[in-house]
Design an enzyme around this catalytic site. Structure first.
Site, short mmCIF file in Angstrom:
data_model
loop_
_atom_site.label_atom_id
_atom_site.label_comp_id
_atom_site.label_asym_id
_atom_site.label_seq_id
_atom_site.Cartn_x
_atom_site.Cartn_y
_atom_site.Cartn_z
N PRO A 2 39.57 38.80 29.96
CA PRO A 2 40.12 40.11 29.60
C PRO A 2 40.47 40.94 30.83
O PRO A 2 39.75 40.91 31.83
CB PRO A 2 38.98 40.76 28.81
CG PRO A 2 38.13 39.62 28.34
CD PRO A 2 38.24 38.57 29.40
N GLU A 3 41.57 41.66 30.75
CA GLU A 3 41.96 42.53 31.85
C GLU A 3 41.36 43.93 31.63
O GLU A 3 40.75 44.21 30.60
CB GLU A 3 43.47 42.55 31.99
CG GLU A 3 44.02 41.14 32.17
CD GLU A 3 45.36 41.04 32.87
OE1 GLU A 3 45.76 41.98 33.59
OE2 GLU A 3 46.02 40.00 32.72
N LYS A 52 36.75 45.05 35.45
CA LYS A 52 36.32 44.16 34.38
C LYS A 52 34.83 44.27 34.10
O LYS A 52 34.25 43.38 33.45
CB LYS A 52 36.72 42.72 34.73
CG LYS A 52 38.23 42.57 34.94
CD LYS A 52 38.64 41.17 35.31
CE LYS A 52 40.15 41.10 35.54
NZ LYS A 52 40.62 39.73 35.84
N ARG A 126 31.47 47.69 45.55
CA ARG A 126 32.13 46.45 45.97
C ARG A 126 33.45 46.22 45.24
O ARG A 126 34.14 45.22 45.51
CB ARG A 126 31.21 45.25 45.79
CG ARG A 126 30.87 44.87 44.37
CD ARG A 126 30.10 43.56 44.34
NE ARG A 126 29.84 43.09 42.99
CZ ARG A 126 28.69 43.20 42.37
NH1 ARG A 126 27.66 43.80 42.97
NH2 ARG A 126 28.54 42.73 41.14
N ASN A 167 45.89 38.34 35.46
CA ASN A 167 47.08 37.51 35.63
C ASN A 167 48.33 38.12 34.99
O ASN A 167 49.44 37.97 35.52
CB ASN A 167 46.81 36.13 35.02
CG ASN A 167 47.52 35.04 35.79
OD1 ASN A 167 48.03 35.26 36.88
ND2 ASN A 167 47.55 33.84 35.23
N ARG A 263 45.04 30.21 39.86
CA ARG A 263 45.57 30.79 38.63
C ARG A 263 47.07 30.54 38.56
O ARG A 263 47.75 30.49 39.59
CB ARG A 263 45.30 32.30 38.57
CG ARG A 263 43.84 32.69 38.62
CD ARG A 263 43.07 32.23 37.40
NE ARG A 263 43.60 32.81 36.17
CZ ARG A 263 43.27 34.02 35.72
NH1 ARG A 263 42.42 34.79 36.40
NH2 ARG A 263 43.77 34.47 34.58
#
Length: 275
Positions: A2-3, A52, A126, A167, A263
């Site tokens: 999931p984005e 995410k 981070r 992606n 990817r």
């Protein structure tokens, strides 16, 4: 995976369903049982999302941190009574509602752990800026991009550079600005980055609102072009993502695909020429 828009939608749904009501927390699978027992009976104070990563806040600055990864998912339900768990439910959250119960089941996440404030802050530290957060600083991402020889198509997927972009958004924003995915970050113009960031903010907020990724401009919708709508499990109208060998919606050049940092990458070699 999931984005970021999906995670922000999950944060909102948890808040709407469970905020400030006593919750029953359990771990039918057992892997989160000890932490669930510590929170059982507590109220959800707030929710947060960064890229995410999802955070569910409970009293005492305790946070359930969830990263869905490739296979994780939440399912929600309401009914007269709680059903028996189905599958490997890492975390179940349930609340009484008029007429029965409301619940959320989490299965298959990469991470589900209980954090204190300092640990949550370390996760944020981070991560790169998230286009969906009000506190995001796009200049922080630019400082990483302008010094890097890595392809911009790789940098946009690095969560410590830019959080929440996956992606689909990566492929689509590069197409929308005619940027070759293999262009080294240090060769990207600052003005182009600023425009790409602003575009991501708009596109991803629309993703939160609609629950799907749509990236085509009005003149390229199926209705405007007289073409068939896209058929794909991910939904949404896009320019290049998962359109390998299909004609570009603008120039009709076949869309190309290649692997970049593990990817699949999608682009139009005519609209996104090598620089």
């Amino acid at each position: 995976m999931p984005e970021g828009h999906t995670i922000h939608r999950l944060a909102a749904e948890h808040r709407e369903r469970f905020a400030d009501v006593p919750l029953r927390l359990s771990s039918p699978q057992g892997r989160f049982a000890e932490s669930a027992a510590l929170l059982d009976g507590e109220r959800l104070v707030d929710t947060d999302a960064h890229g995410k990563h999802l955070f569910l806040e409970f009293a005492g600055e305790r946070f359930v941190h969830v990263h869905l990864g490739l296979y994780g998912q939440f399912s929600f339900g309401e009914g007269e009574k709680l059903p028996e768990p189905v599958g490997q439910v890492r975390l179940r959250m349930a609340a009484k509602v008029p007429g029965g119960a409301s619940w959320a089941d989490l299965r298959g996440p990469t991470a589900c752990r209980l954090l204190e404030r300092a640990e949550k802050d370390a996760v944020h530290a981070r991560l790169g800026p998230d286009p969906l957060r009000d506190d995001a600083d796009p200049a922080a991402a630019w400082r990483r991009i302008e010094r890097s020889a890595k392809p911009i198509g790789a940098l946009l997927m690095e969560q410590d550079v830019l959080a929440g972009v996956g992606n689909v958004y990566r492929a689509e924003v590069l197409f929308r600005f005619g940027v070759d995915p293999k262009l080294p970050g240090k060769r990207l113009a600052r003005a182009t980055w600023d425009a790409m960031w602003a575009d991501l903010v708009l596109l991803m907020h629309e993703g939160v609102r609609l629950g799907r990724i749509d990236t085509v401009r009005p003149e390229h919708t199926p209705e405007a072009m007289g073409r068939e709508p896209r058929k794909d499990d991910h939904g949404g109208e896009v320019y290049v993502y998962r359109r390998t060998d299909a004609p570009c919606l603008i120039c009709e050049t076949p869309v190309r695909t290649a692997e970049l940092v593990g990817r699949n990458l999608f682009w139009c070699p005519t609209c996104q020429p090598s620089a």
